[in-house]
Scaffold this active site. Structure first.
Site, PDB file in Angstrom:
ATOM      1  N   ASP A 143       0.796  -1.228   0.000  1.00  0.00           N
ATOM      2  CA  ASP A 143       0.000   0.000   0.000  1.00  0.00           C
ATOM      3  C   ASP A 143       0.832   1.282   0.000  1.00  0.00           C
ATOM      4  O   ASP A 143       0.306   2.357   0.277  1.00  0.00           O
ATOM      5  CB  ASP A 143      -0.961  -0.004   1.201  1.00  0.00           C
ATOM      6  N   GLU A 144       2.108   1.190  -0.289  1.00  0.00           N
ATOM      7  CA  GLU A 144       2.953   2.387  -0.268  1.00  0.00           C
ATOM      8  C   GLU A 144       3.952   2.366  -1.401  1.00  0.00           C
ATOM      9  O   GLU A 144       4.490   1.310  -1.740  1.00  0.00           O
ATOM     10  CB  GLU A 144       3.780   2.447   1.030  1.00  0.00           C
TER      11      GLU A 144
END
Lengths: 394, 106
Positions: free
Chosen positions: A103-104
Protein backbone atom coordinates in the site's frame (compact mmCIF):
# COMPACT_ATOMS: atom_id res chain seq x y z
CA UNK A 1 21.78 19.31 -8.22
CA UNK A 2 18.36 20.31 -9.53
CA UNK A 3 15.36 19.96 -7.26
CA UNK A 4 13.58 16.63 -7.48
CA UNK A 5 9.83 16.03 -7.22
CA UNK A 6 9.22 12.92 -5.18
CA UNK A 7 5.69 11.77 -4.52
CA UNK A 8 4.91 9.32 -1.74
CA UNK A 9 1.65 7.45 -2.14
CA UNK A 10 0.13 5.81 0.90
CA UNK A 11 -3.24 4.07 0.75
CA UNK A 12 -5.52 4.85 3.68
CA UNK A 13 -6.40 1.93 5.99
CA UNK A 14 -5.77 -0.26 2.99
CA UNK A 15 -7.21 -3.68 3.89
CA UNK A 16 -10.30 -2.19 5.54
CA UNK A 17 -10.84 0.29 2.69
CA UNK A 18 -10.63 -2.49 0.11
CA UNK A 19 -13.27 -4.47 2.00
CA UNK A 20 -15.49 -1.39 2.08
CA UNK A 21 -14.94 -0.84 -1.65
CA UNK A 22 -15.71 -4.47 -2.43
CA UNK A 23 -18.89 -4.54 -0.39
CA UNK A 24 -21.02 -1.42 -0.47
CA UNK A 25 -22.87 -2.62 2.65
CA UNK A 26 -19.70 -2.04 4.68
CA UNK A 27 -19.13 1.51 3.54
CA UNK A 28 -19.27 4.22 6.22
CA UNK A 29 -19.35 1.54 8.92
CA UNK A 30 -16.92 0.60 11.69
CA UNK A 31 -15.17 -2.47 10.33
CA UNK A 32 -11.96 -4.29 11.09
CA UNK A 33 -10.05 -6.82 9.04
CA UNK A 34 -8.59 -9.83 10.77
CA UNK A 35 -9.20 -10.85 14.30
CA UNK A 36 -10.62 -14.21 13.39
CA UNK A 37 -7.56 -16.45 13.20
CA UNK A 38 -4.79 -14.57 14.99
CA UNK A 39 -6.96 -12.62 17.44
CA UNK A 40 -5.70 -9.21 16.36
CA UNK A 41 -7.04 -6.42 14.21
CA UNK A 42 -4.92 -6.07 11.06
CA UNK A 43 -6.67 -3.01 9.68
CA UNK A 44 -9.49 -0.80 10.88
CA UNK A 45 -11.72 1.56 8.92
CA UNK A 46 -11.60 5.22 9.85
CA UNK A 47 -15.09 4.87 11.33
CA UNK A 48 -13.68 2.20 13.68
CA UNK A 49 -10.58 4.27 14.42
CA UNK A 50 -12.83 7.13 15.50
CA UNK A 51 -14.14 4.73 18.16
CA UNK A 52 -10.65 3.94 19.43
CA UNK A 53 -9.89 0.79 17.43
CA UNK A 54 -6.25 0.62 16.40
CA UNK A 55 -3.84 -1.81 14.80
CA UNK A 56 -2.49 -4.09 16.02
CA UNK A 57 -5.06 -4.49 18.80
CA UNK A 58 -6.52 -7.65 20.29
CA UNK A 59 -9.98 -8.30 18.86
CA UNK A 60 -11.50 -8.60 22.32
CA UNK A 61 -10.28 -5.12 23.23
CA UNK A 62 -11.53 -3.72 19.90
CA UNK A 63 -14.97 -5.19 20.52
CA UNK A 64 -15.09 -3.72 24.01
CA UNK A 65 -14.34 -0.28 22.57
CA UNK A 66 -16.71 -0.69 19.64
CA UNK A 67 -19.36 -3.38 20.29
CA UNK A 68 -20.92 -3.00 16.84
CA UNK A 69 -17.58 -3.45 15.10
CA UNK A 70 -17.93 -5.65 11.99
CA UNK A 71 -15.09 -8.16 11.72
CA UNK A 72 -14.16 -9.19 8.19
CA UNK A 73 -11.79 -12.08 7.45
CA UNK A 74 -8.67 -11.07 5.55
CA UNK A 75 -8.71 -11.78 1.82
CA UNK A 76 -5.15 -11.19 0.71
CA UNK A 77 -5.76 -12.04 -2.92
CA UNK A 78 -8.22 -9.18 -3.07
CA UNK A 79 -5.74 -6.77 -1.49
CA UNK A 80 -3.01 -7.83 -3.92
CA UNK A 81 -5.32 -7.17 -6.87
CA UNK A 82 -6.28 -3.71 -5.59
CA UNK A 83 -2.63 -2.91 -4.93
CA UNK A 84 -1.68 -3.85 -8.47
CA UNK A 85 -4.50 -1.74 -9.89
CA UNK A 86 -3.55 1.21 -7.70
CA UNK A 87 0.07 1.07 -8.83
CA UNK A 88 -1.04 0.63 -12.45
CA UNK A 89 -2.30 4.23 -12.29
CA UNK A 90 1.00 5.31 -10.77
CA UNK A 91 2.86 3.68 -13.70
CA UNK A 92 0.83 5.91 -16.03
CA UNK A 93 2.62 8.89 -14.52
CA UNK A 94 6.15 7.53 -14.48
CA UNK A 95 8.12 4.31 -14.77
CA UNK A 96 10.22 5.68 -11.90
CA UNK A 97 8.10 3.93 -9.32
CA UNK A 98 9.39 2.19 -6.22
CA UNK A 99 6.78 -0.05 -4.69
CA UNK A 100 7.71 -0.33 -1.01
CA UNK A 101 4.83 -2.49 0.14
CA UNK A 102 1.33 -3.46 -0.83
CA UNK A 103 0.00 0.00 0.00
CA UNK A 104 2.95 2.39 -0.27
CA UNK A 105 5.25 3.60 -2.99
CA UNK A 106 7.45 6.44 -4.19
CA UNK A 107 7.19 8.10 -7.61
CA UNK A 108 9.92 10.29 -9.03
CA UNK A 109 7.97 12.96 -10.91
CA UNK A 110 10.99 15.14 -11.65
CA UNK A 111 10.63 14.40 -15.35
CA UNK A 112 6.83 14.64 -15.28
CA UNK A 113 5.77 15.34 -18.84
CA UNK A 114 3.02 17.72 -17.82
CA UNK A 115 5.49 19.79 -15.81
CA UNK A 116 2.99 19.97 -12.98
CA UNK A 117 3.68 17.18 -10.47
CA UNK A 118 1.10 18.56 -8.07
CA UNK A 119 -1.70 18.33 -10.66
CA UNK A 120 -0.52 14.85 -11.67
CA UNK A 121 -0.65 13.73 -8.04
CA UNK A 122 -4.14 15.09 -7.53
CA UNK A 123 -5.34 13.46 -10.75
CA UNK A 124 -3.89 10.14 -9.59
CA UNK A 125 -5.73 10.40 -6.30
CA UNK A 126 -9.02 11.21 -8.04
CA UNK A 127 -8.69 8.30 -10.48
CA UNK A 128 -8.02 5.82 -7.70
CA UNK A 129 -10.92 7.15 -5.67
CA UNK A 130 -13.31 7.05 -8.63
CA UNK A 131 -12.38 3.64 -10.05
CA UNK A 132 -11.21 1.65 -7.03
CA UNK A 133 -13.34 3.40 -4.42
CA UNK A 134 -10.44 3.69 -2.00
CA UNK A 135 -8.58 6.79 -0.91
CA UNK A 136 -4.88 7.55 -0.76
CA UNK A 137 -2.80 10.18 0.99
CA UNK A 138 0.13 11.76 -0.78
CA UNK A 139 3.16 13.86 0.04
CA UNK A 140 5.13 15.77 -2.56
CA UNK A 141 8.60 17.00 -1.69
CA UNK A 142 12.16 17.20 -2.94
CA UNK A 143 13.15 13.93 -1.28
CA UNK A 144 11.81 10.59 -0.11
CA UNK A 145 11.85 11.24 3.62
CA UNK A 146 9.94 14.52 3.51
CA UNK A 147 7.40 13.16 1.03
CA UNK A 148 6.75 10.12 3.24
CA UNK A 149 6.25 12.27 6.33
CA UNK A 150 3.97 14.61 4.37
CA UNK A 151 1.80 11.73 3.18
CA UNK A 152 1.36 10.34 6.67
CA UNK A 153 0.88 13.59 8.54
CA UNK A 154 -2.84 14.14 8.04
CA UNK A 155 -4.53 11.03 6.78
CA UNK A 156 -6.92 10.10 5.21
CA UNK A 157 -7.44 11.36 1.65
CA UNK A 158 -4.95 14.18 1.96
CA UNK A 159 -2.24 15.82 -0.09
CA UNK A 160 0.60 17.87 1.37
CA UNK A 161 3.27 19.57 -0.68
CA UNK A 162 6.53 20.61 0.93
CA UNK A 163 8.02 23.36 -1.25
CA UNK A 164 11.73 23.09 -2.03
CA UNK A 165 14.00 24.84 0.51
CA UNK A 166 11.36 24.56 3.24
CA UNK A 167 12.05 20.93 4.19
CA UNK A 168 13.84 21.79 7.43
CA UNK A 169 11.08 24.14 8.59
CA UNK A 170 8.45 21.56 7.69
CA UNK A 171 10.06 18.88 9.83
CA UNK A 172 11.21 21.12 12.71
CA UNK A 173 8.09 21.06 14.94
CA UNK A 174 7.38 17.34 14.52
CA UNK A 175 8.04 14.88 17.37
CA UNK A 176 11.29 12.92 17.10
CA UNK A 177 9.41 9.66 16.48
CA UNK A 178 8.86 10.78 12.88
CA UNK A 179 12.57 10.23 12.20
CA UNK A 180 13.49 6.85 10.71
CA UNK A 181 14.80 4.43 13.32
CA UNK A 182 13.17 6.20 16.27
CA UNK A 183 10.27 4.11 17.49
CA UNK A 184 8.51 3.18 20.68
CA UNK A 185 11.65 1.53 22.07
CA UNK A 186 14.15 4.28 21.25
CA UNK A 187 12.01 7.39 21.65
CA UNK A 188 12.20 7.39 25.50
CA UNK A 189 16.00 7.77 25.24
CA UNK A 190 15.51 11.07 23.39
CA UNK A 191 12.73 12.26 25.66
CA UNK A 192 14.88 11.60 28.74
CA UNK A 193 17.57 13.77 27.16
CA UNK A 194 14.98 16.53 26.75
CA UNK A 195 14.81 16.13 22.99
CA UNK A 196 11.22 16.10 21.83
CA UNK A 197 11.25 17.65 18.34
CA UNK A 198 13.10 17.13 15.08
CA UNK A 199 14.28 20.74 15.36
CA UNK A 200 16.18 19.79 18.51
CA UNK A 201 17.78 16.81 16.77
CA UNK A 202 18.82 19.09 13.89
CA UNK A 203 20.41 21.47 16.36
CA UNK A 204 22.60 18.80 17.96
CA UNK A 205 26.17 18.38 16.84
CA UNK A 206 26.99 15.08 15.17
CA UNK A 207 29.04 14.04 18.19
CA UNK A 208 26.13 14.74 20.54
CA UNK A 209 23.75 12.81 18.35
CA UNK A 210 26.13 9.85 18.18
CA UNK A 211 25.72 9.41 21.93
CA UNK A 212 22.01 8.88 21.40
CA UNK A 213 21.82 7.24 17.97
CA UNK A 214 25.17 5.48 17.65
CA UNK A 215 26.20 4.59 14.13
CA UNK A 216 22.97 5.84 12.57
CA UNK A 217 23.68 9.41 13.77
CA UNK A 218 25.05 10.72 10.42
CA UNK A 219 21.94 9.65 8.50
CA UNK A 220 19.64 10.84 11.25
CA UNK A 221 21.36 14.22 11.33
CA UNK A 222 20.78 14.69 7.60
CA UNK A 223 17.16 13.56 7.84
CA UNK A 224 16.55 16.06 10.65
CA UNK A 225 17.88 18.82 8.34
CA UNK A 226 15.42 17.69 5.67
CA UNK A 227 18.21 16.22 3.52
CA UNK A 228 17.76 12.83 1.88
CA UNK A 229 19.55 11.96 -1.33
CA UNK A 230 18.22 8.39 -1.65
CA UNK A 231 17.03 7.79 -5.19
CA UNK A 232 13.68 6.29 -6.12
CA UNK A 233 14.68 2.79 -7.16
CA UNK A 234 12.30 1.14 -9.59
CA UNK A 235 12.50 -2.54 -8.88
CA UNK A 236 13.60 -4.92 -11.57
CA UNK A 237 11.34 -7.47 -13.26
CA UNK A 238 9.63 -8.56 -10.09
CA UNK A 239 9.66 -6.01 -7.30
CA UNK A 240 7.61 -8.01 -4.89
CA UNK A 241 9.17 -11.41 -4.61
CA UNK A 242 12.15 -13.31 -3.34
CA UNK A 243 13.51 -16.11 -5.44
CA UNK A 244 16.33 -18.55 -5.78
CA UNK A 245 17.23 -21.26 -8.24
CA UNK A 246 19.93 -23.86 -8.57
CA UNK A 247 21.33 -25.69 -11.57
CA UNK A 248 22.46 -29.15 -10.54
CA UNK A 249 25.98 -30.37 -11.28
CA UNK A 250 24.43 -33.60 -12.47
CA UNK A 251 20.85 -33.82 -13.81
CA UNK A 252 18.61 -35.29 -11.15
CA UNK A 253 16.03 -38.05 -11.11
CA UNK A 254 15.89 -38.31 -7.32
CA UNK A 255 12.73 -36.66 -6.03
CA UNK A 256 13.96 -36.66 -2.42
CA UNK A 257 17.11 -34.81 -3.35
CA UNK A 258 15.16 -32.22 -5.33
CA UNK A 259 12.71 -31.80 -2.51
CA UNK A 260 15.49 -31.32 0.04
CA UNK A 261 17.06 -28.70 -2.23
CA UNK A 262 13.73 -26.90 -2.55
CA UNK A 263 13.24 -26.98 1.21
CA UNK A 264 16.70 -25.55 1.82
CA UNK A 265 15.93 -22.76 -0.67
CA UNK A 266 12.64 -22.05 1.06
CA UNK A 267 14.50 -21.81 4.39
CA UNK A 268 16.85 -19.18 3.00
CA UNK A 269 14.04 -17.22 1.35
CA UNK A 270 11.97 -17.20 4.54
CA UNK A 271 14.99 -15.91 6.43
CA UNK A 272 15.12 -13.03 3.94
CA UNK A 273 11.40 -12.45 4.40
CA UNK A 274 11.75 -12.20 8.16
CA UNK A 275 14.73 -9.89 7.88
CA UNK A 276 12.67 -7.52 5.72
CA UNK A 277 9.57 -7.85 7.94
CA UNK A 278 7.46 -9.56 5.29
CA UNK A 279 5.29 -12.61 5.01
CA UNK A 280 4.61 -14.21 1.61
CA UNK A 281 1.46 -15.89 0.41
CA UNK A 282 2.39 -17.51 -2.89
CA UNK A 283 5.07 -20.07 -3.59
CA UNK A 284 6.04 -20.72 -7.21
CA UNK A 285 8.14 -23.69 -8.10
CA UNK A 286 10.14 -23.79 -11.31
CA UNK A 287 11.74 -26.87 -12.77
CA UNK A 288 13.80 -27.18 -15.93
CA UNK A 289 14.17 -30.51 -17.67
CA UNK A 290 17.31 -31.74 -19.35
CA UNK A 291 15.86 -30.67 -22.73
CA UNK A 292 15.50 -27.10 -21.34
CA UNK A 293 11.72 -27.24 -21.06
CA UNK A 294 10.54 -25.16 -18.14
CA UNK A 295 7.48 -25.73 -15.98
CA UNK A 296 6.23 -23.28 -13.37
CA UNK A 297 3.54 -24.11 -10.84
CA UNK A 298 2.23 -21.96 -7.99
CA UNK A 299 0.16 -22.39 -4.92
CA UNK A 300 -0.91 -19.93 -2.24
CA UNK A 301 -1.48 -19.94 1.50
CA UNK A 302 -4.66 -18.37 2.80
CA UNK A 303 -2.63 -15.89 4.83
CA UNK A 304 0.88 -14.57 4.31
CA UNK A 305 3.55 -16.26 6.39
CA UNK A 306 7.25 -15.72 7.05
CA UNK A 307 7.70 -19.34 8.19
CA UNK A 308 9.24 -22.08 6.05
CA UNK A 309 7.17 -24.67 7.91
CA UNK A 310 4.03 -23.20 6.37
CA UNK A 311 5.47 -23.55 2.85
CA UNK A 312 6.88 -27.08 3.15
CA UNK A 313 3.49 -28.79 2.58
CA UNK A 314 3.16 -26.98 -0.77
CA UNK A 315 6.49 -28.21 -2.14
CA UNK A 316 5.95 -31.90 -2.75
CA UNK A 317 2.51 -31.60 -4.43
CA UNK A 318 3.83 -28.79 -6.64
CA UNK A 319 6.91 -30.80 -7.56
CA UNK A 320 4.81 -33.83 -8.42
CA UNK A 321 2.37 -31.73 -10.48
CA UNK A 322 5.25 -30.20 -12.40
CA UNK A 323 7.38 -33.31 -12.85
CA UNK A 324 4.89 -35.36 -14.82
CA UNK A 325 7.43 -36.62 -17.30
CA UNK A 326 10.21 -39.15 -16.67
CA UNK A 327 12.88 -36.67 -17.79
CA UNK A 328 15.72 -35.73 -15.40
CA UNK A 329 15.78 -32.25 -13.90
CA UNK A 330 18.50 -29.79 -14.69
CA UNK A 331 17.34 -26.93 -12.47
CA UNK A 332 14.90 -26.22 -9.64
CA UNK A 333 13.83 -22.87 -8.27
CA UNK A 334 11.49 -21.35 -5.71
CA UNK A 335 9.96 -17.92 -5.63
CA UNK A 336 7.93 -16.42 -2.79
CA UNK A 337 5.63 -13.62 -3.85
CA UNK A 338 2.54 -11.69 -2.86
CA UNK A 339 4.41 -10.17 0.03
CA UNK A 340 2.68 -8.44 2.91
CA UNK A 341 4.11 -6.66 5.88
CA UNK A 342 4.08 -9.26 8.62
CA UNK A 343 1.96 -7.83 11.36
CA UNK A 344 3.89 -7.45 14.60
CA UNK A 345 2.12 -8.96 17.54
CA UNK A 346 0.75 -6.56 20.10
CA UNK A 347 2.69 -6.30 23.30
CA UNK A 348 -0.31 -7.28 25.38
CA UNK A 349 -0.46 -10.96 26.25
CA UNK A 350 -3.37 -12.49 24.42
CA UNK A 351 -5.61 -15.33 25.21
CA UNK A 352 -6.14 -18.08 22.69
CA UNK A 353 -3.71 -20.66 21.38
CA UNK A 354 -3.39 -19.51 17.74
CA UNK A 355 -2.00 -16.11 18.74
CA UNK A 356 0.39 -17.56 21.30
CA UNK A 357 1.55 -20.06 18.75
CA UNK A 358 2.26 -17.37 16.13
CA UNK A 359 4.27 -15.34 18.60
CA UNK A 360 6.28 -18.33 19.70
CA UNK A 361 6.95 -19.35 16.11
CA UNK A 362 8.29 -15.91 15.32
CA UNK A 363 10.47 -15.87 18.42
CA UNK A 364 11.86 -19.29 17.59
CA UNK A 365 12.54 -18.32 13.96
CA UNK A 366 14.22 -15.07 15.03
CA UNK A 367 16.41 -16.95 17.51
CA UNK A 368 17.38 -19.48 14.83
CA UNK A 369 18.19 -16.70 12.36
CA UNK A 370 20.33 -14.98 14.98
CA UNK A 371 22.32 -18.14 15.72
CA UNK A 372 22.88 -18.72 12.01
CA UNK A 373 23.97 -15.14 11.38
CA UNK A 374 26.50 -15.37 14.23
CA UNK A 375 27.79 -18.89 13.81
CA UNK A 376 27.09 -19.69 10.17
CA UNK A 377 24.37 -21.56 8.31
CA UNK A 378 25.67 -24.91 9.49
CA UNK A 379 25.11 -23.98 13.16
CA UNK A 380 21.52 -25.20 13.04
CA UNK A 381 20.50 -27.81 10.52
CA UNK A 382 17.14 -29.18 9.62
CA UNK A 383 16.62 -32.77 8.55
CA UNK A 384 16.82 -31.93 4.85
CA UNK A 385 20.06 -29.98 5.39
CA UNK A 386 21.64 -33.05 6.96
CA UNK A 387 20.34 -35.17 4.14
CA UNK A 388 21.73 -32.80 1.49
CA UNK A 389 25.09 -32.63 3.25
CA UNK A 390 25.25 -36.40 3.38
CA UNK A 391 24.28 -36.68 -0.31
CA UNK A 392 27.00 -34.23 -1.31
CA UNK A 393 29.63 -36.12 0.71
CA UNK A 394 28.81 -39.47 -0.85
CA UNK B 1 3.26 -33.39 -19.12
CA UNK B 2 0.00 -31.67 -19.89
CA UNK B 3 -0.38 -30.10 -23.32
CA UNK B 4 -0.90 -26.63 -21.91
CA UNK B 5 2.58 -26.62 -20.41
CA UNK B 6 4.16 -27.40 -23.75
CA UNK B 7 2.48 -24.42 -25.34
CA UNK B 8 4.90 -21.59 -26.01
CA UNK B 9 2.53 -19.12 -24.35
CA UNK B 10 2.26 -21.13 -21.15
CA UNK B 11 5.27 -19.54 -19.49
CA UNK B 12 4.15 -16.06 -20.46
CA UNK B 13 0.72 -16.68 -18.95
CA UNK B 14 2.29 -18.00 -15.75
CA UNK B 15 4.36 -14.83 -15.52
CA UNK B 16 1.44 -12.41 -15.85
CA UNK B 17 0.61 -12.29 -12.13
CA UNK B 18 4.19 -11.19 -11.43
CA UNK B 19 4.28 -8.34 -13.92
CA UNK B 20 3.23 -4.88 -12.81
CA UNK B 21 0.44 -3.51 -14.93
CA UNK B 22 -3.19 -3.79 -15.76
CA UNK B 23 -3.46 -7.42 -16.82
CA UNK B 24 -4.55 -10.33 -14.67
CA UNK B 25 -5.33 -13.96 -15.05
CA UNK B 26 -8.52 -15.07 -13.32
CA UNK B 27 -9.40 -18.73 -12.96
CA UNK B 28 -13.05 -19.70 -13.32
CA UNK B 29 -13.64 -22.04 -10.40
CA UNK B 30 -17.20 -23.21 -11.06
CA UNK B 31 -19.72 -23.80 -13.82
CA UNK B 32 -21.89 -20.90 -12.74
CA UNK B 33 -20.84 -18.78 -15.76
CA UNK B 34 -22.01 -21.29 -18.38
CA UNK B 35 -24.56 -18.76 -19.54
CA UNK B 36 -21.65 -16.53 -20.51
CA UNK B 37 -19.94 -19.36 -22.36
CA UNK B 38 -17.36 -20.03 -19.68
CA UNK B 39 -16.45 -23.40 -18.23
CA UNK B 40 -14.90 -24.45 -14.95
CA UNK B 41 -11.09 -24.24 -15.10
CA UNK B 42 -11.18 -21.70 -17.93
CA UNK B 43 -8.80 -18.88 -17.35
CA UNK B 44 -9.57 -15.30 -18.29
CA UNK B 45 -7.13 -12.62 -19.18
CA UNK B 46 -8.48 -9.46 -17.63
CA UNK B 47 -7.51 -5.91 -18.30
CA UNK B 48 -8.26 -3.03 -16.02
CA UNK B 49 -9.47 -0.24 -18.29
CA UNK B 50 -12.45 2.10 -18.64
CA UNK B 51 -15.64 0.25 -19.37
CA UNK B 52 -17.39 0.21 -22.72
CA UNK B 53 -20.95 -0.84 -23.38
CA UNK B 54 -21.32 -4.66 -23.57
CA UNK B 55 -17.95 -5.36 -21.93
CA UNK B 56 -17.73 -8.64 -20.05
CA UNK B 57 -16.56 -7.40 -16.67
CA UNK B 58 -15.41 -8.99 -13.44
CA UNK B 59 -16.71 -6.92 -10.54
CA UNK B 60 -16.76 -7.16 -6.79
CA UNK B 61 -20.24 -6.87 -5.37
CA UNK B 62 -21.05 -7.53 -1.72
CA UNK B 63 -17.51 -8.83 -1.44
CA UNK B 64 -17.92 -11.47 -4.12
CA UNK B 65 -16.35 -11.65 -7.55
CA UNK B 66 -19.06 -11.74 -10.22
CA UNK B 67 -18.80 -11.88 -13.99
CA UNK B 68 -21.25 -9.51 -15.58
CA UNK B 69 -22.14 -7.76 -18.80
CA UNK B 70 -21.73 -3.98 -18.53
CA UNK B 71 -24.48 -1.82 -19.97
CA UNK B 72 -23.89 1.88 -20.19
CA UNK B 73 -27.38 3.11 -20.96
CA UNK B 74 -29.96 4.12 -19.88
CA UNK B 75 -27.99 4.01 -16.58
CA UNK B 76 -24.54 2.46 -16.01
CA UNK B 77 -25.11 -1.00 -14.56
CA UNK B 78 -23.77 -4.53 -14.48
CA UNK B 79 -25.93 -7.46 -15.59
CA UNK B 80 -25.07 -10.74 -13.84
CA UNK B 81 -26.25 -14.06 -15.26
CA UNK B 82 -30.01 -14.46 -14.80
CA UNK B 83 -31.97 -14.50 -12.59
CA UNK B 84 -29.84 -12.10 -10.51
CA UNK B 85 -30.95 -8.48 -10.77
CA UNK B 86 -28.90 -5.68 -12.34
CA UNK B 87 -26.26 -4.07 -10.14
CA UNK B 88 -25.87 -0.31 -10.08
CA UNK B 89 -22.29 0.59 -11.01
CA UNK B 90 -21.80 2.61 -7.83
CA UNK B 91 -22.58 -0.49 -5.77
CA UNK B 92 -19.73 -2.48 -7.28
CA UNK B 93 -16.05 -2.07 -8.00
CA UNK B 94 -14.51 -3.12 -11.29
CA UNK B 95 -11.72 -5.70 -11.24
CA UNK B 96 -11.17 -5.99 -14.96
CA UNK B 97 -12.60 -6.47 -18.40
CA UNK B 98 -12.31 -9.88 -20.05
CA UNK B 99 -10.06 -9.57 -23.10
CA UNK B 100 -9.10 -13.18 -23.70
CA UNK B 101 -10.23 -16.67 -22.81
CA UNK B 102 -7.56 -19.26 -22.06
CA UNK B 103 -9.00 -22.76 -22.32
CA UNK B 104 -6.83 -25.81 -21.85
CA UNK B 105 -7.89 -28.52 -24.26
CA UNK B 106 -7.42 -32.22 -23.79
Amino acid sequence: MSTRSILHLDADAFYASVEQAADSRLRRKAIAVGGLTRGIVASASYEARARGVKTPMPTSQALRLCPDLILVPADFEKYERFSQLMFAYAYDLTPELEVCSIDEGYLDLTADRSGHPRESALRLSLQIKKDLKITISQGLASNKFCSAVASKLKKPNNFIEVPAETEKEFLAPLPVRWLPGIGTKTEPRYLEAGITTIHQVASLSLQELERLAGSSAPDLHLFAQGIDSRPVTPASADPKSFGEQETFDIDQVDELFCLATLRAMTDRLCRKLRREGFGARTLSLRIRFRDMEDVVRSDSLNEPSPFENDFYPLLQPLLRRSWCSPKPLRLVGVRLSNLHKYLPDPELPLTGLPQKSATEKLQLADATDLVRSRFGNQAILRGHDLWLRKSKLT
Amino acid sequence: MSKSLSHPLALIIEEIPFQPGRSFVHQVDSDQWKELGLLKKDRLLLEFRPLKDQDLALILHHGQGILTRYRHSPTPRFLPPSPAPAIDHTDAVLQGVVVCLIRTMG
